[in-house]
Design an enzyme around this catalytic site. Structure first.
Site, short mmCIF file in Angstrom:
data_model
loop_
_atom_site.label_atom_id
_atom_site.label_comp_id
_atom_site.label_asym_id
_atom_site.label_seq_id
_atom_site.Cartn_x
_atom_site.Cartn_y
_atom_site.Cartn_z
N SER A 1 -57.92 -47.67 -59.77
CA SER A 1 -59.07 -48.30 -60.57
C SER A 1 -58.49 -49.73 -60.89
O SER A 1 -57.12 -49.79 -61.28
CB SER A 1 -59.54 -47.63 -61.75
OG SER A 1 -60.36 -48.35 -62.61
N ARG B 1 -71.05 -36.91 -55.07
CA ARG B 1 -71.85 -37.96 -55.57
C ARG B 1 -71.10 -39.25 -55.43
O ARG B 1 -69.82 -39.44 -55.11
CB ARG B 1 -72.06 -37.69 -57.19
CG ARG B 1 -72.98 -36.36 -57.48
CD ARG B 1 -73.34 -36.33 -58.78
NE ARG B 1 -72.13 -35.76 -59.50
CZ ARG B 1 -71.68 -36.09 -60.65
NH1 ARG B 1 -71.93 -37.25 -61.19
NH2 ARG B 1 -70.58 -35.35 -61.33
N TYR C 1 -57.32 -42.85 -68.89
CA TYR C 1 -57.50 -43.23 -67.51
C TYR C 1 -56.56 -44.29 -66.92
O TYR C 1 -56.35 -44.05 -65.79
CB TYR C 1 -58.87 -43.76 -67.54
CG TYR C 1 -59.74 -44.15 -66.39
CD1 TYR C 1 -60.21 -43.05 -65.55
CD2 TYR C 1 -59.86 -45.29 -65.93
CE1 TYR C 1 -61.07 -43.20 -64.61
CE2 TYR C 1 -60.61 -45.50 -64.64
CZ TYR C 1 -61.15 -44.39 -64.02
OH TYR C 1 -61.90 -44.62 -62.77
N ALA D 1 -53.54 -44.80 -67.53
CA ALA D 1 -52.28 -44.03 -67.38
C ALA D 1 -52.35 -43.21 -65.99
O ALA D 1 -51.44 -43.14 -65.31
CB ALA D 1 -51.91 -43.09 -68.33
P1 NAP Z 1 -68.92 -40.03 -60.13
O1 NAP Z 1 -70.28 -40.75 -59.60
O2 NAP Z 1 -69.12 -39.47 -61.69
O3 NAP Z 1 -68.65 -38.79 -59.13
C1 NAP Z 1 -67.71 -37.86 -59.51
C2 NAP Z 1 -67.40 -37.06 -58.36
O4 NAP Z 1 -66.17 -36.39 -58.64
C3 NAP Z 1 -68.38 -35.73 -58.08
O5 NAP Z 1 -68.56 -35.75 -57.03
C4 NAP Z 1 -67.58 -34.69 -58.99
O6 NAP Z 1 -68.19 -33.46 -58.57
C5 NAP Z 1 -66.35 -35.07 -58.55
N1 NAP Z 1 -65.28 -34.16 -59.59
C6 NAP Z 1 -65.16 -34.61 -60.97
N2 NAP Z 1 -64.17 -33.80 -61.32
C7 NAP Z 1 -63.75 -32.99 -60.19
C8 NAP Z 1 -62.70 -31.81 -60.24
N3 NAP Z 1 -62.14 -31.55 -61.36
N4 NAP Z 1 -62.49 -31.40 -59.01
C9 NAP Z 1 -63.24 -31.75 -57.79
N5 NAP Z 1 -64.09 -32.90 -57.83
C10 NAP Z 1 -64.46 -33.42 -59.12
O7 NAP Z 1 -67.82 -40.89 -60.01
P2 NAP Z 1 -67.59 -42.38 -59.01
O8 NAP Z 1 -67.81 -43.52 -59.87
O9 NAP Z 1 -68.06 -42.00 -57.61
O10 NAP Z 1 -66.29 -42.11 -59.12
C11 NAP Z 1 -65.31 -41.62 -57.57
C12 NAP Z 1 -63.82 -42.22 -58.15
O11 NAP Z 1 -63.64 -43.52 -58.14
C13 NAP Z 1 -63.18 -41.77 -59.32
O12 NAP Z 1 -61.80 -41.33 -59.20
C14 NAP Z 1 -62.95 -43.16 -60.13
O13 NAP Z 1 -62.23 -42.85 -61.32
C15 NAP Z 1 -63.08 -44.10 -59.35
N6 NAP Z 1 -63.43 -45.33 -59.75
C16 NAP Z 1 -65.03 -45.41 -60.16
C17 NAP Z 1 -65.24 -46.71 -60.62
C18 NAP Z 1 -66.86 -47.10 -60.89
O14 NAP Z 1 -66.97 -48.06 -61.44
N7 NAP Z 1 -67.81 -45.89 -60.59
C19 NAP Z 1 -64.48 -47.83 -60.79
C20 NAP Z 1 -63.03 -47.48 -60.40
C21 NAP Z 1 -62.67 -46.45 -59.98
P3 NAP Z 1 -69.43 -32.93 -59.06
O15 NAP Z 1 -70.70 -33.52 -58.47
O16 NAP Z 1 -69.34 -31.18 -58.58
O17 NAP Z 1 -69.34 -32.89 -60.60
#
Ligand code: NAP
Length: 242
Positions: free
Chosen positions: A140, A11, A153, A155
Site C-alpha cells: 500500500s 472480493r 497498517y 507497519a
Molecule cells: P476488501 O475488499 O476488504 O477484501 C478483503 C479480502 O481479503 C476479502 O476477500 C477477504 O475475505 C480477505 N481476507 C481478509 N482477511 C483474511 C484472512 N485473515 N484470511 C484470508 N482472507 C482474508 O479489500 P481490498 O480493498 O480488495 O484489499 C485487498 C488488498 O489490497 C489488501 O491487502 C489491502 O490492504 C490492499 N490495499 C487496498 C487498498 C484500497 O484502497 N482498497 C489500497 C491499498 C492496499 P472474505 O471475503 O472471506 O472476508
C-alpha cells in the site's frame, strides 16, 4: 495444471486479480476467510472468463489452518504447480496510536505480515524445485509513505515491502520473482466508508482507482515477460505520491 493462488480472492482487488488470472489461462485457487457467497461469485466470474477454479477457505493469519488446508492441497496435487502466488489478503483497523489496542495492532500485523509468511512458506519449495514462480505481494501507499491513523497498517505493509526485497534477492537465481504492488485509494469494500469525494480531490487524477486497474499490474508481474524484474514495488495511485 498451472495454478494461480490469490489470497483474499473473494472480493475487491483479489476478485479482479482472480478474473485476470483466469483470462491468462490459470486454474485459479480462490482463498477467502469467511464470505463463501462472495467467493462463489468470484468462482462464477472465473468460469465466465473461460477458465477453471476452486475455493480454498483458510485464515492466512492462522499458521495451522494454512498448513492444514493449503498444505493438504499441495500434497494431494503433486502434478499441479502453483506458478503464481498473490498475497493479497489484508485488513485495516485504523486508529490513533495513543488509543490503539493491542488487538488492533496484532490483527493487522498478523494478517498482512504473518499471512505473507504462512502462505509463501507453503508454496515456495515447489516453485524453487521447478525453478519458476511469480510471487506478488499487495502492499500500500500507506506502507511507503506512512499514513496518520494507520500506524499498524503502515507497519504491516512496510514489513511486507522489506520481505519482498529480501526474498527477491534470496531466490532470484531460482527463476522465482518477488514483487509488490502498492495501491493508493481503490474503490472496494475496504474503502467504502471513506469520504471518496474529499479524498479523491487529493489525488492528481481526481478519482479512486478500480480493482481492475490494480489487477493489470499484478498480471504484468505474473507474466513470463517480467522475468528480469524482482524486488520491485509498483505504485498504482493516480499520481498520489509521497
Ligand atoms: P476488501 O475488499 O476488504 O477484501 C478483503 C479480502 O481479503 C476479502 O476477500 C477477504 O475475505 C480477505 N481476507 C481478509 N482477511 C483474511 C484472512 N485473515 N484470511 C484470508 N482472507 C482474508 O479489500 P481490498 O480493498 O480488495 O484489499 C485487498 C488488498 O489490497 C489488501 O491487502 C489491502 O490492504 C490492499 N490495499 C487496498 C487498498 C484500497 O484502497 N482498497 C489500497 C491499498 C492496499 P472474505 O471475503 O472471506 O472476508
Amino acid at each position: 495444471m498451472k495454478c494461480a493462488l490469490i489470497t483474499g480472492g473473494s472480493r475487491g482487488i483479489g476478485r479482479a486479480v482472480c478474473i485476470k488470472m483466469a483470462e491468462l489461462g490459470y486454474h485459479v485457487l480462490i482463498n477467502y476467510k469467511g464470505n463463501e457467497a462472495a467467493a462463489q461469485e468470484t468462482l462464477e466470474a472465473v468460469k465466465n472468463a473461460g477458465s477453471t477454479g476452486e475455493l480454498l477457505q483458510f485464515n492466512v493469519g492462522e499458521a495451522e489452518e494454512v498448513k492444514q488446508v493449503l498444505g493438504t492441497w499441495i500434497e494431494s496435487h503433486k502434478d499441479d504447480q502453483i506458478e503464481v502466488l498473490v498475497n493479497n489478503a489484508g485488513i485495516r483497523e485504523d486508529g490513533l496510536m495513543f488509543m490503539m489496542s493491542e488487538g488492533q495492532w496484532n490483527n493487522v500485523l498478523n494478517i498482512s505480515l504473518n499471512g505473507f509468511y504462512h502462505v509463501t512458506k507453503q508454496v515456495l519449495s515447489s516453485m524453487l524445485m521447478k525453478r519458476y514462480g511469480r510471487i506478488i505481494n499487495m502492499v500500500s501507499l500507506s506502507g511507503i509513505k506512512g499514513l496518520a491513523g494507520q500506524t499498524n497498517y503502515s507497519a504491516a505493509k512496510a514489513g511486507v515491502i522489506g520481505a519482498t526485497k529480501a526474498l527477491a534477492q534470496e531466490i532470484a537465481k531460482r527463476g522465482v520473482t518477488v514483487n509488490a504492488v502498492a495501491p493508493g485509494f481503490i474503490k472496494t469494500d475496504m474503502t467504502a466508508e471513506l469520504n471518496e469525494k474529499e479524498l479523491a480531490a487529493q489525488v492528481p487524477m481526481n478519482r479512486f482507482g478500480t480493482a481492475e486497474e490494480v489487477a493489470e499490474a499484478v498480471a504484468f508481474f505474473a507474466s513470463k515477460g517480467a522475468g528480469y524484474i524482482t524486488g520491485e514495488v509498483l505504485s498504482i495511485n493516480g499520481g498520489l505520491y509521497t
